[in-house]
Every structure is written in structure tokens, then in C-alpha cells.
Motif scaffolding. Structure first.
Motif, short mmCIF file in Angstrom:
data_model
loop_
_atom_site.label_atom_id
_atom_site.label_comp_id
_atom_site.label_asym_id
_atom_site.label_seq_id
_atom_site.Cartn_x
_atom_site.Cartn_y
_atom_site.Cartn_z
N SER A 1 -3.45 6.27 8.19
CA SER A 1 -2.44 5.62 7.36
C SER A 1 -2.64 4.10 7.36
O SER A 1 -3.14 3.53 8.34
CB SER A 1 -1.06 5.96 7.93
N PRO A 2 -2.28 3.43 6.27
CA PRO A 2 -2.41 1.97 6.24
C PRO A 2 -1.35 1.28 7.10
O PRO A 2 -1.31 0.07 7.20
CB PRO A 2 -2.21 1.64 4.76
N GLN B 1 6.78 0.72 -4.13
CA GLN B 1 5.81 1.81 -4.05
C GLN B 1 5.57 2.42 -5.43
O GLN B 1 4.44 2.73 -5.81
CB GLN B 1 6.33 2.91 -3.11
N PRO C 1 0.85 -1.21 0.00
CA PRO C 1 0.00 0.00 0.00
C PRO C 1 0.88 1.25 0.00
O PRO C 1 2.02 1.19 0.45
CB PRO C 1 -0.78 -0.12 1.31
N PHE C 2 0.33 2.34 -0.53
CA PHE C 2 1.08 3.60 -0.55
C PHE C 2 1.21 4.10 0.89
O PHE C 2 0.22 4.43 1.53
CB PHE C 2 0.37 4.64 -1.39
N SER C 3 2.44 4.20 1.37
CA SER C 3 2.60 4.49 2.79
C SER C 3 2.40 5.95 3.12
O SER C 3 2.25 6.30 4.28
CB SER C 3 3.97 4.02 3.26
N THR C 4 2.39 6.83 2.11
CA THR C 4 2.18 8.24 2.41
C THR C 4 0.72 8.65 2.24
O THR C 4 0.39 9.81 2.40
CB THR C 4 3.04 9.14 1.51
N MET C 5 -0.14 7.69 1.87
CA MET C 5 -1.54 8.04 1.66
C MET C 5 -2.41 7.38 2.72
O MET C 5 -2.06 6.35 3.28
CB MET C 5 -2.00 7.53 0.29
N VAL D 1 5.47 1.40 5.27
CA VAL D 1 4.60 0.26 5.48
C VAL D 1 5.31 -0.96 4.92
O VAL D 1 5.32 -2.03 5.51
CB VAL D 1 3.26 0.48 4.78
N ALA E 1 -6.43 6.39 -5.42
CA ALA E 1 -5.30 6.85 -6.23
C ALA E 1 -5.44 6.48 -7.71
O ALA E 1 -5.28 7.33 -8.59
CB ALA E 1 -4.00 6.28 -5.67
#
Ligand SMILES: Nc1ncnc2c1ncn2[C@@H]1O[C@H](COP(=O)(O)OP(=O)(O)OP(=O)(O)O)[C@@H](O)[C@H]1O
Ligand SMILES: [Mg+2]
Lengths: 252, 314
Positions: free
Chosen positions: A145-146, B193, A96-100, B311, A108
Motif C-alpha cells: 500500500s502507498p 480520492q 494516492p488511491f489508498s485501497t490500491m 493515506v 489505474a
């Protein structure tokens, strides 16, 4: 058999190491096709060639054709963004996108491909998360966050993210390897549901899973496709000795 | 495995610990020593002008009147001009080098960028005097003046020397630092990513905008602060192109002066003790400015980085 995606005489290399060797594999429309085989036999490599991610690694090379609805995706005039919109992917490791936020993770892809008129982002996100059997677990923290999700939840988030853009073909690289049995079951049910609208090509290490969800199965060994056929045929009446050995657990 | 005696382990441990304490303490000692000199040697100025020294707008050694505001203004403004030019440029370089350039080109160009950081600042200064200043005088300032002359920023006679030239040369000097650090930051963005974004049908640019830059934002912020810190303290090259006139003017075309550059200029020929102590006092203010910048940077980076990044660990 109506073929959605046809891999033809296809090979792929990492530098000098040939990971996929002259593979020809049909992926029928609105069916589930499974690729099985021991670790390192080129399953991920092949699947990453089908949305042309493989070539992004320096030093890699491919040869052969991949026909999507009769059009070679390796032809020069292929629009890669459009191709990857049509062929979605769930990766082997959850990413998963860690900044979203969770919500933005699902949104997205829709954002880059454009929201269809008359649809609402909230609805798409909810629908996708429901399909991936994650909605109930995250509905109260969509804007977090995820990061705090478990590995299995992260993978289902990635599935939701891929579904949100409504691809025609869904590539799934061991989508359940990080999931517990309950979520695995949910994902398998999801795959069965999706079949009517999507064409699915999945890699799995779990032979019961292939037997449960796949209509067709291909067995790979050392980069080569050894055998392909109806799943029932492959599991009950394999033609090749090596396939038989593998599915009976004698190696790999 | 041979078991070490408890005693030997203890001794080694204590010795090592003692050494690291000492090393850490010596650092604190150096900072304190610098502070002490700054405070001690600037006393004359601060007793005469009080804290108003920092706000006084006249710096006149001949009449013994000292106010640091023009220097602070020159220091801050020239550095901000530098950052405004260097940050976008450096980000462009870093993005090109990590995302777009052909692989064979990445190594050599990165090396070249790092080489630029190694050029002594006096050499930049020479280049500034002979190349940059004439160019600013004949092209940059006339063009800016006619296009944006309605802003007070771009009004006045084109001298070439002045705030703008100083800002530009600082920009060139900090670009290698900012782009080298940003490049490292962008290299650390996990491939998985980026692939996830591409696999959704995003273009290269969308991937950079939505995944790569957000992932690297705290690092990029750090790079910018590092560059700004360097610009604030830069002396030689600035002295050679800024015109060395302590004044506050809204126009970037005007001559100006910075703290570091006035110290370098006037220290060896200070008129008297008061002049000398005023220069040290100005140095003290520069020390405080950089200190504040770093505290602010810490807070900012900490705020941005609070959203966990990672993550997926690769
Ligand atoms: N990035 C890479 N660089 C070089 N070689 C690679 C790379 N990724 C995979 N390979 C090699 O390509 C071959 C096929 O790997 P691939 O990941 O496709 O296997 P796989 O069937 O997906 O295995 P697994 O079931 O463990 O995921 C292996 O020999 C592997 O070592
Ligand atoms: Mg794999």
C-alpha cells in the motif's frame, strides 16, 4: 506562439464568491507556464476548471471558454472522460488511491483508458515511476500500500500516476509543496524533460522555482490575472506595480 | 486557569471511573442473566434430547418430540434470501444517493429511507399478508417456477405464504438499515480520492467501482452483517407470511418456520413444560447463531480493514 490551451474571459464561482474573475490566459504548446500569486487568489480554482473538476462541487458555476486545440472544452458535446485523459492533473495535496497497491495506483489510469496494443503494463508502470524519480525507492514494494510512503514519495507517486496515461497537457498544482529540496530538484528536472512532449501548466508558491522552470509566468491577485508574459520579463521587468511588489516579497 | 486541587481531581476521577466501570459491568450482567435464563429454562429439553436437539428434524409438540433443525433452517435461509435481495438493492440506493442523485433530492430521499426503518414490523406484516403474499402467489412464484423450475429451489405449488415471502419481506425490512449505513460509509469516501480517479479520465461508474466501493468495503460489510442480524431475529412480520410450518424443504415456495417466529407463536399456548423448555432451547440456539455471526463479522471486518484506509485524511 502555438497555443495548446487558451483560457478566454473565464470566471468561476463558489456560490456567490467569485474566485476567478474574467481571466484570459494562453498556455503555449510544449512550454511550461507557471501561475504565481498569494494564497487564495484562485490558482487552484482556475486549474481545476481546466479539467472540469470544479463543477463537481455543489453550488459552483463557471462562465467563459477554454479552448483545447481550438475546441471549447465547455461545449455540450465534450466527453469529460476523454477530456480528462488528455488533460492530466497532479493535485495540491498528495492523494494516492489508498485501497490500491503502489503498482495499481500507477496502472489505474491506464486500465480505464485502455492499454495500447503492444505495450505492457509492467513497462508503463516502471517507466512512469522512473520519470517521477520514485522507481528506486519503491521497486521492491510495488505491491504494498502507498500508506507507508512519505508525503513527498506519495506526491511523486501521483505524478507517476498522471504521467502513465500520457496526457497532452499536465496541470500541476504546487507539485513540490510536499517535497524536500532533493526531490523538488528531481521533479523540476522531470518537468524540463517532459516539456518536449507535454504542455505543462503549474501553480507554484516558490518564485525561484517559477524562474527556474517556467517559460511563461502569469501573476494572479484576488482572482484576477494581473500580468502575463515571458518568465524573464515578469521577473526582471514587471510592468505592474503589484507584480513587482509580489515578486520582491513585499506582500503575499 | 484556576488550578484544581489534586484531591478534588482525584475524587472526581475515582467517582467517574467507578461509574463507568459500573455501567460496563451492568452490561456484562445483563448478558449473563440472559444466558442463565436460557440455559436454566431449556435444561429439560437438553437433558431429554441432548445436543441432538439442534439436529433433530422433527418438531412435534403433540407427541412431545422436539428437534430444532427445521427452525434453524428456516431462520438462516429466510435471512440469506433477504440479504441476497437487500444488499444489491441497498448498495444501489446508497450509490444513487451519494453519487448520482441531484443534490436537492438527496436529503428528502435519504430521510424517506430512514423513515422506512421506523415502520413497526407488524405493519410490514399486514402489508405482507394483504399485498405481498397475493402478489407472490399470482406473479412471482409462477414466473420463477416456469423460468427456473428445473432448480429444486423453485419447484412446487405457489402458496404465496412461505419461505420466499418471508425472505422478501425481510429484504424490504432490512433494506433501509443497510442502505442508510452504506450511505454513511460512501459519504465518508474522501472527495480527493474520487477526484483523483476522475482526473485520470475515469467515468463516474469506473470511479465508483475502482475507488468508492473499495474504500467503503469494510463499512459495507458491516452494514450487511447488521442487516443480517436484524433479519435473523425478526419475528412479527415473518410469522405473518412464512406459513408457520417447521419443515425442511428444498423449495423456497414451501411453508417454513423460524426460531423467533415459533417462539412468538407457541409460547403462550405451550402444551407442557417440555414444550416450553424446547422453545427456550430454540431461543438459545438463536442466541448462539447471532453470537457466531458477530464474531465472524468482527473477523471479516478486521481482515478487510487491515489494509489501511486513509493515506489522505480529510
Ligand atoms: N471548496 C470551496 N468552497 C468555497 N470556497 C472555496 C472553495 N475552495 C476555495 N474557495 C475559495 O476560493 C478562493 C480561491 O481559492 P483557491 O483554492 O483557488 O486559491 P489558491 O490560489 O489555490 O490558494 P493556495 O495558494 O492557498 O492554494 C478562496 O477565496 C477560497 O476561499
Ligand atoms: Mg491552491
Amino acid at each position: 506562439m502555438n497555443v495548446k490551451l487558451l483560457v478566454e474571459e473565464f470566471s468561476a464561482w463558489y456560490g456567490k464568491n467569485q474566485a476567478v474573475k474574467d481571466v484570459t490566459l494562453p498556455v503555449p504548446l510544449h512550454q511550461v507556464t507557471a501561475i504565481i500569486g498569494p494564497s487564495g487568489c484562485g490558482k487552484s480554482t482556475l486549474i481545476r476548471c481546466l479539467n472540469r473538476l470544479h463543477e463537481l462541487l455543489p453550488g459552483t458555476r463557471t462562465k467563459g471558454r477554454v479552448m483545447l486545440d481550438g475546441q471549447d472544452i465547455y461545449s455540450d458535446n465534450m466527453d469529460l472522460a476523454e477530456l480528462r485523459h488528455r488533460i492530466g492533473m497532479v493535485f495540491q495535496k498528495p492523494n494516492p488511491f489508498s485501497t490500491m497497491s503502489i503498482f495499481n495506483n500507477v496502472a489505474a489510469g491506464v486500465r480505464v483508458n485502455g492499454l495500447r496494443p503492444g505495450t505492457k503494463m509492467e513497462d508503463i508502470v516502471e517507466k512512469s515511476l522512473r520519470m517521477a524519480a520514485l522507481w528506486d525507492e519503491v521497486k521492491d514494494r510495488l505491491h504494498e500500500s502507498p500508506y507507508n510512503l512519505s508525503g513527498g514519495q506519495q506526491q511523486r507517486l501521483c505524478i507517476a500516476r498522471a504521467l502513465a496515461v500520457e496526457p497532452e497537457v499536465l496541470l500541476m498544482d504546487e507539485p513540490c509543496s510536499a517535497l524536500d529540496p532533493a526531490s523538488t530538484l528531481k521533479v523540476e528536472e522531470l518537468i524540463a524533460d517532459l516539456k518536449s512532449r507535454y504542455t505543462i501548466l503549474m501553480v507554484t508558491h516558490n518564485m525561484q522555482q517559477a524562474a527556474r522552470v517556467a517559460d511563461y509566468t502569469a501573476f494572479f491577485l484576488n482572482g484576477q490575472m494581473i500580468e502575463y508574459g515571458l518568465t524573464t520579463e515578469i521577473f526582471t521587468n514587471p510592468k505592474d506595480k503589484r507584480t513587482e511588489d509580489y515578486i520582491s516579497g513585499r506582500f503575499g | 486557569m484556576r488550578k484544581k486541587s489534586y484531591k478534588a481531581w482525584l475524587e472526581g476521577d475515582i467517582a467517574f471511573r467507578g461509574f463507568t466501570y459500573l455501567a460496563a459491568l451492568s452490561l456484562v450482567g445483563v448478558v449473563l442473566a440472559i444466558l442463565w435464563v436460557l440455559v436454566e429454562k431449556s435444561q429439560l429439553t437438553f437433558t431429554k434430547f441432548g445436543p441432538g436437539f439442534a439436529l433433530g428434524s422433527r418438531w412435534d409438540p403433540v407427541h412431545g418430540v422436539f428437534g430444532a433443525l427445521p427452525l434453524v433452517y428456516g431462520t438462516v435461509v429466510s435471512s440469506l434470501i433477504a440479504l441476497a435481495i437487500a444488499l444489491p438493492l441497498s448498495l444501489g440506493i446508497a450509490i444513487y444517493l451519494t453519487q448520482l442523485a441531484p443534490h436537492w433530492l438527496r436529503g428528502p430521499v435519504s430521510f424517506l429511507v430512514e423513515l422506512l426503518a421506523a415502520i413497526p414490523s407488524v405493519v410490514y406484516g399486514l402489508w405482507g399478508v394483504f399485498v405481498l403474499v397475493p402478489w407472490v402467489r399470482s406473479s412471482v412464484e409462477p414466473v420463477l417456477g416456469s423460468a427456473l423450475g428445473f432448480l429444486p429451489l423453485f419447484r412446487g405449488a405457489p402458496y404465496g405464504f412461505g419461505m420466499l415471502a418471508a425472505g422478501i419481506i425481510l429484504a424490504i425490512m432490512i433494506t433501509p438499515t443497510i442502505s442508510a449505513v452504506s450511505r454513511e460509509v460512501l459519504l465518508a469516501v474522501p472527495r480527493s480520492q474520487q477526484e483523483a480517479m476522475l482526473a485520470l479520465g475515469a467515468t463516474r461508474w469506473e470511479t465508483i467501482r475502482m475507488v468508492v466501493l473499495p474504500y467503503g468495503r469494510s463499512g459495507i460489510l458491516g452494514a450487511a452483517i447488521l442487516g443480517l442480524g436484524r433479519a435473523l431475529g425478526e419475528t412479527m412480520a415473518v410469522t405473518m407470511v412464512i406459513g408457520n410450518r417447521p419443515q425442511i424443504s428444498p423449495s423456497l415456495f414451501e411453508l417454513a418456520q423460524t426460531i423467533a417466529s415459533i417462539i412468538a407463536n407457541e409460547f403462550s399456548e405451550a402444551f407442557n413444560d417440555l414444550h416450553l423448555s424446547a422453545l427456550v432451547a430454540a431461543g438459545f440456539i438463536l442466541f448462539v447463531i447471532t453470537l457466531l455471526l458477530h464474531v465472524m463479522a468482527r473477523l471479516l471486518v478486521w481482515r478487510v480493514a487491515r489494509v489501511p484506509q486513509g493515506v489522505t485524511r480529510e
